[in-house]
Scaffold this motif. Structure first.
Motif, PDB file in Angstrom:
ATOM      1  N   PRO A 281     -13.358   8.688 -18.023  1.00  0.00           N
ATOM      2  CA  PRO A 281     -12.353   8.808 -16.825  1.00  0.00           C
ATOM      3  C   PRO A 281     -11.178   9.622 -17.096  1.00  0.00           C
ATOM      4  CG  PRO A 281     -13.263   6.710 -16.566  1.00  0.00           C
ATOM      5  CD  PRO A 281     -13.548   7.160 -17.980  1.00  0.00           C
ATOM      6  N   GLY A 282     -10.815  10.308 -16.281  1.00  0.00           N
ATOM      7  CA  GLY A 282      -9.506  11.341 -16.673  1.00  0.00           C
ATOM      8  C   GLY A 282      -8.190  10.661 -16.910  1.00  0.00           C
ATOM      9  N   ASP A 283      -8.103   9.557 -16.168  1.00  0.00           N
ATOM     10  CA  ASP A 283      -6.561   8.609 -16.560  1.00  0.00           C
ATOM     11  C   ASP A 283      -6.835   8.121 -18.317  1.00  0.00           C
ATOM     12  OD1 ASP A 283      -8.769   6.892 -15.735  1.00  0.00           O
ATOM     13  OD2 ASP A 283      -7.596   5.137 -15.344  1.00  0.00           O
ATOM     14  N   GLN A 284      -7.941   7.654 -18.416  1.00  0.00           N
ATOM     15  CA  GLN A 284      -7.897   7.335 -19.963  1.00  0.00           C
ATOM     16  C   GLN A 284      -8.062   8.370 -20.664  1.00  0.00           C
ATOM     17  OE1 GLN A 284     -11.435   4.539 -20.583  1.00  0.00           O
ATOM     18  NE2 GLN A 284     -11.783   4.131 -18.425  1.00  0.00           N
ATOM     19  N   ILE A 285      -8.358   9.486 -20.474  1.00  0.00           N
ATOM     20  CA  ILE A 285      -8.247  10.649 -21.215  1.00  0.00           C
ATOM     21  C   ILE A 285      -6.582  11.014 -21.456  1.00  0.00           C
ATOM     22  CG2 ILE A 285      -8.461  13.236 -21.569  1.00  0.00           C
ATOM     23  CD1 ILE A 285     -11.077  11.651 -21.826  1.00  0.00           C
ATOM     24  N   LEU A 286      -6.052  10.893 -20.553  1.00  0.00           N
ATOM     25  CA  LEU A 286      -4.656  11.121 -20.622  1.00  0.00           C
ATOM     26  C   LEU A 286      -3.806  10.274 -21.372  1.00  0.00           C
ATOM     27  CD1 LEU A 286      -3.926  12.518 -17.065  1.00  0.00           C
ATOM     28  CD2 LEU A 286      -3.958  13.858 -19.028  1.00  0.00           C
ATOM     29  N   LEU A 287      -3.857   9.017 -21.202  1.00  0.00           N
ATOM     30  CA  LEU A 287      -3.603   7.825 -21.765  1.00  0.00           C
ATOM     31  C   LEU A 287      -3.946   7.882 -23.451  1.00  0.00           C
ATOM     32  CD1 LEU A 287      -4.260   4.746 -19.458  1.00  0.00           C
ATOM     33  CD2 LEU A 287      -1.941   5.945 -19.796  1.00  0.00           C
ATOM     34  N   LEU A 309       2.884   1.867 -20.169  1.00  0.00           N
ATOM     35  CA  LEU A 309       2.923   1.052 -19.079  1.00  0.00           C
ATOM     36  C   LEU A 309       3.355   1.874 -17.899  1.00  0.00           C
ATOM     37  CD1 LEU A 309       2.971  -1.884 -18.241  1.00  0.00           C
ATOM     38  CD2 LEU A 309       5.492  -1.770 -18.800  1.00  0.00           C
ATOM     39  N   VAL A 310       4.477   2.697 -17.828  1.00  0.00           N
ATOM     40  CA  VAL A 310       4.545   3.376 -16.506  1.00  0.00           C
ATOM     41  C   VAL A 310       3.356   4.264 -16.215  1.00  0.00           C
ATOM     42  CG1 VAL A 310       5.931   5.507 -17.762  1.00  0.00           C
ATOM     43  CG2 VAL A 310       6.410   4.502 -15.412  1.00  0.00           C
ATOM     44  N   ASN A 311       2.777   4.893 -17.257  1.00  0.00           N
ATOM     45  CA  ASN A 311       1.801   5.987 -16.705  1.00  0.00           C
ATOM     46  C   ASN A 311       0.574   5.357 -16.386  1.00  0.00           C
ATOM     47  OD1 ASN A 311       3.021   8.316 -17.620  1.00  0.00           O
ATOM     48  ND2 ASN A 311       2.402   8.326 -19.725  1.00  0.00           N
ATOM     49  N   ARG A 312       0.103   4.134 -16.819  1.00  0.00           N
ATOM     50  CA  ARG A 312      -0.807   3.468 -16.249  1.00  0.00           C
ATOM     51  C   ARG A 312      -0.523   2.933 -14.483  1.00  0.00           C
ATOM     52  NH1 ARG A 312      -4.910   1.304 -19.139  1.00  0.00           N
ATOM     53  NH2 ARG A 312      -4.638   1.282 -21.447  1.00  0.00           N
ATOM     54  N   LYS A 313       0.678   2.751 -14.256  1.00  0.00           N
ATOM     55  CA  LYS A 313       1.198   2.141 -13.119  1.00  0.00           C
ATOM     56  C   LYS A 313       1.079   3.756 -12.118  1.00  0.00           C
ATOM     57  CE  LYS A 313       4.214  -1.501 -14.009  1.00  0.00           C
ATOM     58  NZ  LYS A 313       5.645  -1.971 -14.172  1.00  0.00           N
ATOM     59  N   VAL A 314       1.376   4.743 -12.889  1.00  0.00           N
ATOM     60  CA  VAL A 314       1.231   6.059 -11.980  1.00  0.00           C
ATOM     61  C   VAL A 314      -0.233   6.374 -11.892  1.00  0.00           C
ATOM     62  CG1 VAL A 314       1.645   8.545 -12.119  1.00  0.00           C
ATOM     63  CG2 VAL A 314       3.531   7.057 -12.875  1.00  0.00           C
ATOM     64  N   GLU A 325       1.281  11.718   1.061  1.00  0.00           N
ATOM     65  CA  GLU A 325       2.680  11.377   1.813  1.00  0.00           C
ATOM     66  C   GLU A 325       3.206  10.178   1.105  1.00  0.00           C
ATOM     67  OE1 GLU A 325       5.195  11.369   5.779  1.00  0.00           O
ATOM     68  OE2 GLU A 325       3.310  11.669   5.966  1.00  0.00           O
ATOM     69  N   GLN A 326       2.456   9.183   1.205  1.00  0.00           N
ATOM     70  CA  GLN A 326       2.741   7.762   0.783  1.00  0.00           C
ATOM     71  C   GLN A 326       2.739   7.772  -0.583  1.00  0.00           C
ATOM     72  OE1 GLN A 326       3.639   5.201   2.887  1.00  0.00           O
ATOM     73  NE2 GLN A 326       4.214   4.239   0.687  1.00  0.00           N
ATOM     74  N   LEU A 327       1.971   8.307  -1.364  1.00  0.00           N
ATOM     75  CA  LEU A 327       1.910   8.607  -2.873  1.00  0.00           C
ATOM     76  C   LEU A 327       3.092   9.016  -3.211  1.00  0.00           C
ATOM     77  CD1 LEU A 327       0.538   8.260  -5.419  1.00  0.00           C
ATOM     78  CD2 LEU A 327      -0.627  10.332  -5.160  1.00  0.00           C
ATOM     79  N   ASN A 328       3.595  10.104  -2.749  1.00  0.00           N
ATOM     80  CA  ASN A 328       4.970  10.539  -3.164  1.00  0.00           C
ATOM     81  C   ASN A 328       6.072   9.737  -3.052  1.00  0.00           C
ATOM     82  OD1 ASN A 328       5.254  13.582  -3.867  1.00  0.00           O
ATOM     83  ND2 ASN A 328       3.552  13.763  -2.438  1.00  0.00           N
ATOM     84  N   VAL A 329       6.236   8.910  -2.102  1.00  0.00           N
ATOM     85  CA  VAL A 329       7.145   7.848  -1.771  1.00  0.00           C
ATOM     86  C   VAL A 329       7.014   6.603  -2.898  1.00  0.00           C
ATOM     87  CG1 VAL A 329       7.724   5.967  -0.175  1.00  0.00           C
ATOM     88  CG2 VAL A 329       7.241   8.301   0.642  1.00  0.00           C
ATOM     89  N   ASP A 330       5.998   6.338  -3.068  1.00  0.00           N
ATOM     90  CA  ASP A 330       5.464   5.272  -3.972  1.00  0.00           C
ATOM     91  C   ASP A 330       5.831   5.474  -5.309  1.00  0.00           C
ATOM     92  OD1 ASP A 330       4.434   3.585  -2.130  1.00  0.00           O
ATOM     93  OD2 ASP A 330       2.521   4.136  -2.439  1.00  0.00           O
ATOM     94  N   LEU A 331       5.457   7.030  -5.746  1.00  0.00           N
ATOM     95  CA  LEU A 331       5.720   7.339  -7.051  1.00  0.00           C
ATOM     96  C   LEU A 331       7.229   7.658  -7.503  1.00  0.00           C
ATOM     97  CD1 LEU A 331       2.860   9.984  -7.844  1.00  0.00           C
ATOM     98  CD2 LEU A 331       3.169   7.703  -8.779  1.00  0.00           C
ATOM     99  N   THR A 332       8.077   7.996  -6.255  1.00  0.00           N
ATOM    100  CA  THR A 332       9.174   8.229  -6.417  1.00  0.00           C
ATOM    101  C   THR A 332      10.046   6.675  -6.476  1.00  0.00           C
ATOM    102  OG1 THR A 332       9.305   9.971  -4.858  1.00  0.00           O
ATOM    103  CG2 THR A 332      11.433   8.725  -5.036  1.00  0.00           C
ATOM    104  N   ASN A 333       9.798   5.830  -5.788  1.00  0.00           N
ATOM    105  CA  ASN A 333      10.397   4.440  -6.047  1.00  0.00           C
ATOM    106  C   ASN A 333       9.858   3.950  -7.576  1.00  0.00           C
ATOM    107  OD1 ASN A 333      11.201   4.414  -3.282  1.00  0.00           O
ATOM    108  ND2 ASN A 333       9.354   3.209  -2.708  1.00  0.00           N
ATOM    109  N   LEU A 334       8.643   4.075  -8.180  1.00  0.00           N
ATOM    110  CA  LEU A 334       8.629   3.759  -9.259  1.00  0.00           C
ATOM    111  C   LEU A 334       9.402   4.478 -10.487  1.00  0.00           C
ATOM    112  CD1 LEU A 334       6.561   2.072 -11.208  1.00  0.00           C
ATOM    113  CD2 LEU A 334       5.077   4.239 -11.260  1.00  0.00           C
ATOM    114  N   LEU A 335       9.393   5.729 -10.291  1.00  0.00           N
ATOM    115  CA  LEU A 335      10.212   6.414 -11.359  1.00  0.00           C
ATOM    116  C   LEU A 335      11.690   6.064 -11.324  1.00  0.00           C
ATOM    117  CD1 LEU A 335       8.485   9.730 -11.669  1.00  0.00           C
ATOM    118  CD2 LEU A 335       7.973   7.476 -12.904  1.00  0.00           C
TER     119      LEU A 335
END
Length: 467
Positions: A281-287, A309-314, A325-335
């Motif tokens: 899967p793509g996320d595993q490729i990137l990590l 760690l932070v990329n896995r959360k992302v 829209e909600q994803l942008n909010v959640d990612l903003t809070n995380l970063l």
């Protein structure tokens, strides 16, 4: 064939290029990842006398990029491009040369500017074929009717007359022209030349929205690119020189993800070749990519673990999200929380924390990246019934060959495909060059464009399928 990577947190940012009268064209050379990239700043004055500028990157085909700020005080020129995290600061001397530094996302590179035009250095690429070719080469166009776009490419035929088996070359991620041009290399031209000299016709084309092809590349995902390949097949079926029962696909990197998609939908695909194709899967490729490239670049294990760690959360947020829209909010809070917990991280000069966070989020919320992170290639591979050759380079740091070849093999076996060949080739990197470390930093410095060993593996296998 760009690197499957994201500019996420400055830990693993990658470069994307990107008299006292200061107006005019200023030319410099940026040395990045072993390659020399020309940079041009075009400085002018507005009607009220203020300075403004645009930036060109001739070797990447980019021109007229508006910069954010331009100033010239006390013999010092300062230009910023906030959206890309770019800043240039240099001081002009009596010789009318500006000595300065190009910065991007926390990385600094010396770069001097002159008003003299800088010609591109001639790079030695011994495998690149020279005209006239001993075969027929024809520039063509074909239409993706569903998307309403026309794509441009080149069809090479062993002879002008005859009926030949054919392969379509499918590029990796990022806007590629028909030659797959990257850092002075033209791997698709080399592959096309080799196969055509050996009796196999080849169609290669500019990605949509690139070079002479129409369409919007930025809004496209892998499914859109798969539709372009399907249109290429339909075009080939109209050519009297093509054996309609011997149409194959060769996909590199993301192209190796796309080929199985197309093979499932089109009964006209006789065989597929996956070069550094993805099985995970793509996320595993990137990590995996971030870890391998980071380690080869000398980044500490501690820093790599923090980054993972932070990329896995992302990635988890992206895979679970149904609302952009909600994803942008959640990612903003995380970063924002990540930056608060890691006070040692410095913002690029001239960029606020909010601008920095928005830049990082934009890298992972474009249509292509969202699709790639969520995509698992296994179901598509399980449905492939035509013959498959999957090759990987032992030193590939972008799509780790061992894990991905194993995943490809497992998926094809689960689907009961009886004609599968899986090979890992020693010492080859992601571009199938013979390399020392496999690092992307070597790509430009290696004279070889595509390993003859890999070329012969492809040829012998295709010949066995078309006998």
């Amino acid at each position: 064939m760009r690197i499957f990577s994201i500019l996420l947190i400055i830990l693993l940012s990658s470069i994307s290029l990107v008299a006292q009268d200061i107006t005019g064209q200023w030319n410099g050379v940026l040395k990045v990842q072993g390659a020399q990239l020309r940079v041009v700043f075009n400085v002018t004055k507005t009607d009220d006398g203020a300075l403004k500028s645009t930036m060109d990157s001739p070797d990447q085909g980019a021109q007229g990029i508006p910069t954010t700020t331009t100033s010239f005080e006390n013999s010092t020129l300062k230009i910023t491009l906030t959206s890309a995290g770019i800043e240039y600061i240099g001081t002009i001397g009596d010789d009318n040369i500006i000595v300065g530094t190009f910065k991007q996302s926390g990385h600094s590179f010396p770069m001097n500017l002159t008003k003299d035009i800088i010609e591109k250095d001639k790079i030695v690429r011994p495998q690149e074929p020279i005209k006239p070719y001993p075969y027929h080469s024809e520039d063509i166009t074909f239409e993706n009717k569903k998307a309403g776009i026309r794509l441009a490419g080149t069809l090479t035929l062993p002879n002008k007359d005859g009926i030949f088996p054919v392969v379509i070359l499918i590029s990796g991620s990022g806007p590629q022209n028909r030659d797959g041009e990257l850092l002075g290399h033209k791997p698709f031209l080399v592959i096309s030349d080799f196969l055509t000299r050996n009796g196999i016709a080849v169609l290669r084309y500019d990605d949509r929205g690139t070079a002479q092809s129409k369409g919007d590349f930025k809004s496209a995902t892998s499914t859109d690119f798969a539709a372009d390949v399907e249109s290429a097949i339909e075009y080939l079926k109209t050519r009297k020189e093509i054996d309609k029962k011997q149409i194959g696909l060769i996909g590199h990197s993301e192209g190796g993800l796309i080929a199985p998609m197309v093979a499932n939908k089109s009964k006209d695909v006789a065989f597929i070749v996956l070069l550094a194709g993805t099985g995970l899967p793509g996320d595993q490729i990137l990590l995996s990519q971030q870890k391998l490239i980071g380690k080869s670049s000398g980044i500490s294990d501690e820093l790599l673990q923090e980054n993972e760690l932070v990329n896995r959360k992302v990635f988890d947020m992206i895979k679970e999200s149904n609302s952009l829209e909600q994803l942008n909010v959640d990612l903003t809070n995380l970063l924002n929380q990540f930056l608060a917990d890691n006070s040692k991280i410095e913002m690029p000069e001239g960029m606020s924390k909010d601008e920095f966070v928005k830049l990082q989020i934009s890298q992972v919320t474009n249509p292509w990246m969202l699709y790639f992170i969520k995509y698992d290639p296994s179901p598509a591979l399980e449905k492939v019934k035509c013959p498959v050759l999957a090759l990987g380079g032992e030193k590939d740091l972008q799509v780790s060959s061992k894990e991905n070849l194993e995943a490809i093999k497992n998926a094809l076996t689960k689907g009961e495909n009886k004609n599968v060949t899986i090979k890992e080739l020693a010492n080859l990197n992601h571009l199938f060059q013979e390399s020392n470390t496999g690092s992307p930093n070597e790509y430009a410095t290696i004279e070889q464009t595509f390993s003859p060993i890999a070329l012969n593996e492809i040829l012998r296998w295709i010949q066995a399928q078309i006998e």
